[in-house]
Write an enzyme that holds these catalytic residues in place. Structure first.
Site, PDB file in Angstrom:
ATOM      1  N   LYS A  33      28.453 110.053   6.625  1.00  0.00           N
ATOM      2  CA  LYS A  33      28.144 109.069   7.663  1.00  0.00           C
ATOM      3  C   LYS A  33      29.088 109.265   8.847  1.00  0.00           C
ATOM      4  CE  LYS A  33      29.341 104.601   7.732  1.00  0.00           C
ATOM      5  NZ  LYS A  33      29.672 104.205   9.120  1.00  0.00           N
ATOM      6  N   ASP A  60      25.577 106.313  12.199  1.00  0.00           N
ATOM      7  CA  ASP A  60      25.711 104.846  12.134  1.00  0.00           C
ATOM      8  C   ASP A  60      26.299 104.324  13.433  1.00  0.00           C
ATOM      9  OD1 ASP A  60      25.919 102.239  11.184  1.00  0.00           O
ATOM     10  OD2 ASP A  60      27.799 102.614  10.134  1.00  0.00           O
ATOM     11  N   LYS A  62      24.791 101.781  15.164  1.00  0.00           N
ATOM     12  CA  LYS A  62      24.514 100.322  15.213  1.00  0.00           C
ATOM     13  C   LYS A  62      24.114  99.869  16.619  1.00  0.00           C
ATOM     14  CE  LYS A  62      27.889  99.185  11.595  1.00  0.00           C
ATOM     15  NZ  LYS A  62      28.675 100.416  11.554  1.00  0.00           N
ATOM     16  N   ASP A  65      21.030  96.170  21.798  1.00  0.00           N
ATOM     17  CA  ASP A  65      20.923  96.008  23.251  1.00  0.00           C
ATOM     18  C   ASP A  65      19.510  95.531  23.562  1.00  0.00           C
ATOM     19  OD1 ASP A  65      21.421  96.359  26.082  1.00  0.00           O
ATOM     20  OD2 ASP A  65      22.978  97.777  25.512  1.00  0.00           O
ATOM     21  N   THR A 124      28.972  93.650   6.454  1.00  0.00           N
ATOM     22  CA  THR A 124      29.577  93.339   5.153  1.00  0.00           C
ATOM     23  C   THR A 124      31.015  92.822   5.287  1.00  0.00           C
ATOM     24  OG1 THR A 124      30.197  95.668   4.958  1.00  0.00           O
ATOM     25  CG2 THR A 124      28.167  94.997   3.872  1.00  0.00           C
ATOM     26  N   ARG A 216      36.902 104.456   2.816  1.00  0.00           N
ATOM     27  CA  ARG A 216      38.340 104.502   2.535  1.00  0.00           C
ATOM     28  C   ARG A 216      38.722 104.716   1.076  1.00  0.00           C
ATOM     29  NH1 ARG A 216      39.142  99.296   6.223  1.00  0.00           N
ATOM     30  NH2 ARG A 216      37.014  99.070   5.437  1.00  0.00           N
TER      31      ARG A 216
END
Ligand SMILES: O=c1ccn([C@@H]2O[C@H](COP(=O)(O)O)[C@@H](O)[C@H]2O)c(=O)[nH]1
Length: 237
Positions: A33, A60, A62, A65, A124, A216
């Site tokens: 990603k 990704d 996102k 607009d 999330t 992570r």
């Protein structure tokens, strides 16, 4: 598809050099990603690097607009040849429909397959308290994420990004074909960080996630390859 094929690793680093170092350290990862941090730093060159290595790509960015701007961005992104692309569900029905059409047109102009579009339902990193008290949304969190997923589905979008905590409900209502891509995934031994709605990889897959997004716990580990293997061993067990 094996469990490993269903893990997308988030390449959240700040430079192309760091990204390439991680690609070299994690040769078994097939699906990566690319998010805002890396894309703003490198531009599309990182996508070319991933394609040369024959990796699958989740872009990704996102987008959120007005419809005309969403369409322009999705047309350009459709020409990159990525597998998955995100837009925010709260951009609304018209913007989602325009985004979908434009991503297909962009891919067609480039002679490529179009990406599957995913709508973000609710980040999330937010919990029920944030939704009610800070965002002032007067519906319960599970109902809100379901409505966002249904809006995306009605608009023709192929899937949603949701927490694994909502995956079972969304899978039940939206059906088996609808992609559910879940960040907020934490093995028991990893720190939660800023994620608020989490489950373990096993729980997330059992709940109906199509793909897990894990960053992570793998990329921030002292031994990324060891962390990747540990997650896969736990899933296999
Ligand atoms: O609701 C969302 C949407 C996207 N993300 C992205 O997923 C990864 C998660 O990384 P971790 O290090 O495993 O927390 C990250 O790139 C986010 O931008 C999300 O977390 N939640």
């Amino acid at each position: 598809m094996t469990a490993a094929d269903r893990i997308i690793v988030a390449l959240d680093v700040s430079s192309g050099e760091e990204a390439i170092a991680l690609l070299d350290r994690l040769p078994d990862v097939q699906f990566w990603k690319v998010g805002l941090e890396l894309f703003v730093s490198t531009g599309p060159s990182i996508l070319e690097e991933l394609k040369q290595r024959q990796k699958r790509i989740f872009l990704d960015l996102k987008f959120h607009d007005i419809p005309n701007t969403m369409a322009g961005a999705c047309r350009a992104a459709g020409g990159y040849g990525v597998d998955l692309l995100t837009v925010h569900g709260v951009a609304g029905r018209t913007a989602l429909q325009r985004a979908l059409e434009a991503s297909r047109a962009g891919a067609e102009s480039a002679g490529l397959s179009p990406p599957n579009l995913l709508a973000i339902t609710l980040l999330t990193s937010l919990n029920s308290r944030d939704l009610a008290f800070d965002l002032k949304v007067p519906v319960e969190l599970p109902e809100y994420t379901l409505q966002m997923a249904l809006l995306a589905q009605e608009s023709g979008i192929q899937g949603a990004v949701c927490s694994p905590q909502e995956a079972a409900q969304l899978r039940r209502v939206c059906g088996d074909e609808f992609l559910l891509v879940c960040p907020g995934v934490r093995p028991t031994w990893a720190e939660g960080g800023d994620q608020r709605r989490v489950m373990t990889p096993q729980e997330a897959l059992q709940a109906g996630a199509s793909y897990l997004v894990i960053g992570r716990p793998i990329t921030g580990a002292d031994d990324p390859q060891g962390a990747w293997k540990r997650i896969n061993d736990e899933l296999a067990g």
